[in-house]
Design a protein around this motif. Structure first.
Motif, PDB file in Angstrom:
ATOM      1  N   ARG A   1       0.831  -1.183   0.000  1.00  0.00           N
ATOM      2  CA  ARG A   1       0.000   0.000   0.000  1.00  0.00           C
ATOM      3  C   ARG A   1       0.882   1.255   0.000  1.00  0.00           C
ATOM      4  O   ARG A   1       0.594   2.211  -0.721  1.00  0.00           O
ATOM      5  CB  ARG A   1      -0.899  -0.062   1.227  1.00  0.00           C
ATOM      6  CG  ARG A   1      -1.863   1.041   1.234  1.00  0.00           C
ATOM      7  CD  ARG A   1      -2.904   0.816   2.275  1.00  0.00           C
ATOM      8  NE  ARG A   1      -3.952   1.704   1.936  1.00  0.00           N
ATOM      9  CZ  ARG A   1      -5.190   1.555   2.215  1.00  0.00           C
ATOM     10  NH1 ARG A   1      -5.579   0.533   2.897  1.00  0.00           N
ATOM     11  NH2 ARG A   1      -6.068   2.404   1.849  1.00  0.00           N
ATOM     12  N   THR A   2       1.916   1.292   0.805  1.00  0.00           N
ATOM     13  CA  THR A   2       2.829   2.438   0.851  1.00  0.00           C
ATOM     14  C   THR A   2       3.543   2.622  -0.481  1.00  0.00           C
ATOM     15  O   THR A   2       3.740   3.743  -0.933  1.00  0.00           O
ATOM     16  CB  THR A   2       3.863   2.241   1.979  1.00  0.00           C
ATOM     17  OG1 THR A   2       3.172   1.948   3.189  1.00  0.00           O
ATOM     18  CG2 THR A   2       4.714   3.461   2.157  1.00  0.00           C
ATOM     19  N   PHE A   3       3.877   1.528  -1.114  1.00  0.00           N
ATOM     20  CA  PHE A   3       4.553   1.623  -2.407  1.00  0.00           C
ATOM     21  C   PHE A   3       3.642   2.227  -3.476  1.00  0.00           C
ATOM     22  O   PHE A   3       4.098   2.959  -4.341  1.00  0.00           O
ATOM     23  CB  PHE A   3       5.040   0.243  -2.852  1.00  0.00           C
ATOM     24  CG  PHE A   3       6.175  -0.263  -2.025  1.00  0.00           C
ATOM     25  CD1 PHE A   3       7.391   0.406  -2.021  1.00  0.00           C
ATOM     26  CD2 PHE A   3       6.031  -1.397  -1.239  1.00  0.00           C
ATOM     27  CE1 PHE A   3       8.442  -0.049  -1.256  1.00  0.00           C
ATOM     28  CE2 PHE A   3       7.074  -1.862  -0.470  1.00  0.00           C
ATOM     29  CZ  PHE A   3       8.297  -1.182  -0.466  1.00  0.00           C
ATOM     30  N   ARG A   4       2.338   1.917  -3.394  1.00  0.00           N
ATOM     31  CA  ARG A   4       1.395   2.520  -4.343  1.00  0.00           C
ATOM     32  C   ARG A   4       1.310   4.036  -4.165  1.00  0.00           C
ATOM     33  O   ARG A   4       1.253   4.772  -5.138  1.00  0.00           O
ATOM     34  CB  ARG A   4       0.011   1.918  -4.163  1.00  0.00           C
ATOM     35  CG  ARG A   4      -0.167   0.644  -4.882  1.00  0.00           C
ATOM     36  CD  ARG A   4      -1.631   0.316  -4.879  1.00  0.00           C
ATOM     37  NE  ARG A   4      -1.761  -1.089  -4.492  1.00  0.00           N
ATOM     38  CZ  ARG A   4      -2.874  -1.662  -4.148  1.00  0.00           C
ATOM     39  NH1 ARG A   4      -3.971  -0.949  -4.075  1.00  0.00           N
ATOM     40  NH2 ARG A   4      -2.917  -2.923  -3.845  1.00  0.00           N
ATOM     41  N   VAL A   5       1.298   4.486  -2.930  1.00  0.00           N
ATOM     42  CA  VAL A   5       1.242   5.926  -2.652  1.00  0.00           C
ATOM     43  C   VAL A   5       2.510   6.611  -3.158  1.00  0.00           C
ATOM     44  O   VAL A   5       2.464   7.672  -3.772  1.00  0.00           O
ATOM     45  CB  VAL A   5       1.020   6.179  -1.146  1.00  0.00           C
ATOM     46  CG1 VAL A   5       1.149   7.656  -0.828  1.00  0.00           C
ATOM     47  CG2 VAL A   5      -0.331   5.659  -0.709  1.00  0.00           C
ATOM     48  N   LEU A   6       3.663   5.995  -2.888  1.00  0.00           N
ATOM     49  CA  LEU A   6       4.924   6.571  -3.370  1.00  0.00           C
ATOM     50  C   LEU A   6       4.972   6.608  -4.894  1.00  0.00           C
ATOM     51  O   LEU A   6       5.434   7.579  -5.491  1.00  0.00           O
ATOM     52  CB  LEU A   6       6.111   5.786  -2.813  1.00  0.00           C
ATOM     53  CG  LEU A   6       6.385   5.948  -1.332  1.00  0.00           C
ATOM     54  CD1 LEU A   6       7.507   5.017  -0.898  1.00  0.00           C
ATOM     55  CD2 LEU A   6       6.748   7.377  -1.029  1.00  0.00           C
ATOM     56  N   ARG A   7       4.501   5.536  -5.523  1.00  0.00           N
ATOM     57  CA  ARG A   7       4.482   5.491  -6.983  1.00  0.00           C
ATOM     58  C   ARG A   7       3.519   6.549  -7.538  1.00  0.00           C
ATOM     59  O   ARG A   7       3.813   7.224  -8.531  1.00  0.00           O
ATOM     60  CB  ARG A   7       4.063   4.103  -7.443  1.00  0.00           C
ATOM     61  CG  ARG A   7       4.352   3.887  -8.905  1.00  0.00           C
ATOM     62  CD  ARG A   7       4.033   2.479  -9.344  1.00  0.00           C
ATOM     63  NE  ARG A   7       4.836   1.521  -8.591  1.00  0.00           N
ATOM     64  CZ  ARG A   7       4.475   0.282  -8.325  1.00  0.00           C
ATOM     65  NH1 ARG A   7       3.300  -0.158  -8.750  1.00  0.00           N
ATOM     66  NH2 ARG A   7       5.258  -0.535  -7.661  1.00  0.00           N
ATOM     67  N   THR A   9       2.693   9.415  -6.085  1.00  0.00           N
ATOM     68  CA  THR A   9       3.286  10.748  -5.918  1.00  0.00           C
ATOM     69  C   THR A   9       4.401  10.984  -6.924  1.00  0.00           C
ATOM     70  O   THR A   9       4.584  12.101  -7.401  1.00  0.00           O
ATOM     71  CB  THR A   9       3.836  10.930  -4.490  1.00  0.00           C
ATOM     72  OG1 THR A   9       4.782   9.911  -4.212  1.00  0.00           O
ATOM     73  CG2 THR A   9       2.726  10.935  -3.484  1.00  0.00           C
TER      74      THR A   9
END
Length: 115
Positions: A1-7, A9
């Motif tokens: 989930r955190t990786f999706r947000v970083l991707r 942004t």
């Protein structure tokens, strides 16, 4: 989930960077133009200020009743405004409509008419 947000942004930052590239160029040009405008004001006002100081110190202390146009040079600010008005705006007259530098050159010599 955190990786999706970083991707997300990262993608938004790339899109935003491409969208505002023209705006960045425009702002850089504006800042460069302001620097040139500042120097042109210095080049314009330096001789006008010098002339205003000369007129204030030589003509400005004269009594107003026999002034022959010298009442426009009583203070440095008024002198600078009068010199600016005469050279830039072309309106170089007393409140009675008489030309200031013709009156000054008639009273104080032809040198004031040349300035």
């Amino acid at each position: 989930r955190t990786f999706r947000v970083l991707r997300a942004t990262r993608v938004a930052r790339v899109i935003r960077l491409q969208a505002f590239q023209e705006l960045t160029i425009l702002v850089r040009g504006l800042l460069g133009g302001l620097r040139i405008l500042g120097w042109s004001l210095v080049v314009l006002l330096l001789p006008l200020y010098s002339m205003a100081v000369v007129f204030r110190e030589t003509v400005g202390g004269v009594d107003e009743e026999t002034s022959y146009g010298a009442e426009h040079f009583q203070s440095l600010g008024e002198s600078l405004f009068t010199v600016f008005r005469c050279t830039v705006a072309g309106s170089c007259e007393t409140s009675q409509g008489k030309p200031i530098f013709v009156l000054l050159s008639a009273r104080y010599g032809w040198g004031y008419g040349l300035l």
